[in-house]
Design an enzyme around this catalytic site. Structure first.
Site, PDB file in Angstrom:
ATOM      1  N   ARG A 142       0.852  -1.185   0.000  1.00  0.00           N
ATOM      2  CA  ARG A 142       0.000   0.000   0.000  1.00  0.00           C
ATOM      3  C   ARG A 142       0.891   1.239   0.000  1.00  0.00           C
ATOM      4  O   ARG A 142       2.053   1.202   0.437  1.00  0.00           O
ATOM      5  CB  ARG A 142      -0.899   0.026   1.227  1.00  0.00           C
ATOM      6  CG  ARG A 142      -1.894  -1.121   1.318  1.00  0.00           C
ATOM      7  CD  ARG A 142      -2.735  -0.991   2.577  1.00  0.00           C
ATOM      8  NE  ARG A 142      -3.760  -2.026   2.672  1.00  0.00           N
ATOM      9  CZ  ARG A 142      -3.594  -3.171   3.329  1.00  0.00           C
ATOM     10  NH1 ARG A 142      -2.451  -3.421   3.953  1.00  0.00           N
ATOM     11  NH2 ARG A 142      -4.565  -4.065   3.373  1.00  0.00           N
ATOM     12  N   ARG A 235      -0.380  -2.055  -7.076  1.00  0.00           N
ATOM     13  CA  ARG A 235      -0.835  -3.090  -6.125  1.00  0.00           C
ATOM     14  C   ARG A 235      -1.869  -4.002  -6.799  1.00  0.00           C
ATOM     15  O   ARG A 235      -1.807  -5.223  -6.673  1.00  0.00           O
ATOM     16  CB  ARG A 235      -1.412  -2.420  -4.893  1.00  0.00           C
ATOM     17  CG  ARG A 235      -1.916  -3.376  -3.813  1.00  0.00           C
ATOM     18  CD  ARG A 235      -2.217  -2.584  -2.536  1.00  0.00           C
ATOM     19  NE  ARG A 235      -3.123  -3.248  -1.628  1.00  0.00           N
ATOM     20  CZ  ARG A 235      -2.751  -4.128  -0.700  1.00  0.00           C
ATOM     21  NH1 ARG A 235      -1.477  -4.473  -0.590  1.00  0.00           N
ATOM     22  NH2 ARG A 235      -3.635  -4.658   0.111  1.00  0.00           N
ATOM     23  N   HIS A 258      -4.862  -8.765   3.350  1.00  0.00           N
ATOM     24  CA  HIS A 258      -6.261  -8.385   3.457  1.00  0.00           C
ATOM     25  C   HIS A 258      -6.799  -8.701   4.855  1.00  0.00           C
ATOM     26  O   HIS A 258      -6.162  -9.384   5.641  1.00  0.00           O
ATOM     27  CB  HIS A 258      -7.084  -9.082   2.376  1.00  0.00           C
ATOM     28  CG  HIS A 258      -6.947  -8.429   1.035  1.00  0.00           C
ATOM     29  ND1 HIS A 258      -7.308  -9.047  -0.142  1.00  0.00           N
ATOM     30  CD2 HIS A 258      -6.487  -7.191   0.681  1.00  0.00           C
ATOM     31  CE1 HIS A 258      -7.074  -8.228  -1.155  1.00  0.00           C
ATOM     32  NE2 HIS A 258      -6.583  -7.105  -0.681  1.00  0.00           N
ATOM     33  N   TYR A 267       1.487 -16.626  10.796  1.00  0.00           N
ATOM     34  CA  TYR A 267       2.599 -17.347  10.201  1.00  0.00           C
ATOM     35  C   TYR A 267       3.072 -18.506  11.070  1.00  0.00           C
ATOM     36  O   TYR A 267       3.898 -19.299  10.636  1.00  0.00           O
ATOM     37  CB  TYR A 267       3.759 -16.386   9.923  1.00  0.00           C
ATOM     38  CG  TYR A 267       3.390 -15.361   8.871  1.00  0.00           C
ATOM     39  CD1 TYR A 267       3.178 -15.746   7.558  1.00  0.00           C
ATOM     40  CD2 TYR A 267       3.235 -14.023   9.206  1.00  0.00           C
ATOM     41  CE1 TYR A 267       2.804 -14.826   6.600  1.00  0.00           C
ATOM     42  CE2 TYR A 267       2.855 -13.091   8.255  1.00  0.00           C
ATOM     43  CZ  TYR A 267       2.645 -13.494   6.946  1.00  0.00           C
ATOM     44  OH  TYR A 267       2.278 -12.581   6.000  1.00  0.00           O
TER      45      TYR A 267
END
Length: 295
Positions: A142, A235, A258, A267
């Site tokens: 972003r 993006r 998102h 993770y």
């Protein structure tokens, strides 16, 4: 009764004048339809009447988006009536407006993306611009994430960047070899320390979002691209190109960060190596050329 509801919105909920005008128009439309085609009293409307009202507005040319807004105002009004004992049910609660077609984001095709990011580096700020564009397209960042980036967030030997996204949610994203090479050259030229912004502005602090937007527009024109080029376009292009090549929607969602990818704790039970393989296999500028031994 509608005037009382509007007063409630203005005084208690403190909505903006613009929002208040929208509610007024929507409810006046409902009242006018009720007088002409319905029972004459808005409080006497039933769900079938609300559906007929929405259908009539649709035939009159209102877009699905406008109908959704109008129906939202009607629901809020009936909820207020219900709360104050003027009705026994909200007839608009189960009524849905037609779905608005989703507007797909514009993207660059791979050749256009290549033409954009491969700006000359032998001109003033050329190394910076090349690193900035390559990183945008390589990692799908972003605009706010790129502006805030510090050199300590980049792990170029590992090909990773750590970014803090919306809601202070951290994620780790691969960085392709072209972007890593460009960033190495930019850091050598700029002498950036670990705590320094990767892309500093005039005062030495992080570059502003507006400065990047203006610069990208200028660079796109110089490179012969006459689409409306902006940071989010890269993006979108990143996401589109990886998804087209891999078909791995879940992997793309991870890479973009998102909302359903909530924190870095994800993770601990996701196979990041799998994501890296998806990225390396699918992104047009992630793969190294044969014989490329650069870190």
């Amino acid at each position: 009764m509608i005037d009382d509801f509007l007063s409630h919105l203005q005084v208690e909920r403190r909505v903006s004048p613009h929002t208040l005008d929208g509610y007024r128009r929507d409810l006046e439309s409902l009242s006018a339809w009720t007088d002409k085609y319905g029972p004459g009293d808005v409080k006497a409307l039933r769900d079938g009447d609300i559906r007929a009202f929405v259908a009539a507005e649709h035939r009159r040319g209102l877009s699905p988006k406008s109908l959704q807004r109008r129906l939202s105002a009607v629901r809020s009004y009936f909820q207020w009536l219900l709360k104050h004992g003027h009705v026994v049910a909200n007839p608009a609660a189960g009524v849905r407006a037609p779905k608005a077609p989703r507007k797909l984001p514009q993207v660059l095709d791979p050749d256009e993306a290549k033409a954009l990011v491969e700006v000359p580096t032998d001109v003033p700020l050329g190394l910076r611009d090349r690193a900035m564009l390559e990183l945008f397209y390589s990692s799908g960042l972003r605009l706010s994430e790129l502006c805030a980036l510090r050199w300590r967030d980049l792990h170029l030997d590992e090909g990773l960047v750590s970014v803090l996204g919306k809601g202070n949610k951290q994620r780790i994203v691969p960085v392709g070899s072209h972007a890593r090479n460009a960033l190495h050259e930019w850091r050598t030229d700029s002498g950036g320390t670990d705590d320094a912004p990767v892309f500093p502005g005039r005062g030495g602090g992080p570059i502003s979002a507006r400065a990047i937007q203006i610069r990208m527009r200028q660079l796109a024109q110089r490179q012969g691209l006459f689409k409306r080029v902006h940071p989010h376009l890269l993006r979108h292009s990143f996401a589109s190109h990886v998804l087209e090549s891999s078909g791995d929607l879940r992997g793309v969602q991870e890479l973009l960060g998102h909302a359903d990818i909530s924190t870095t704790q994800i993770y601990t039970h996701l196979d990041f190596g799998h994501l890296a393989k998806v990225y390396d296999a699918a992104h047009p500028r992630a793969r190294r050329k044969r014989g490329d031994g650069a870190a």
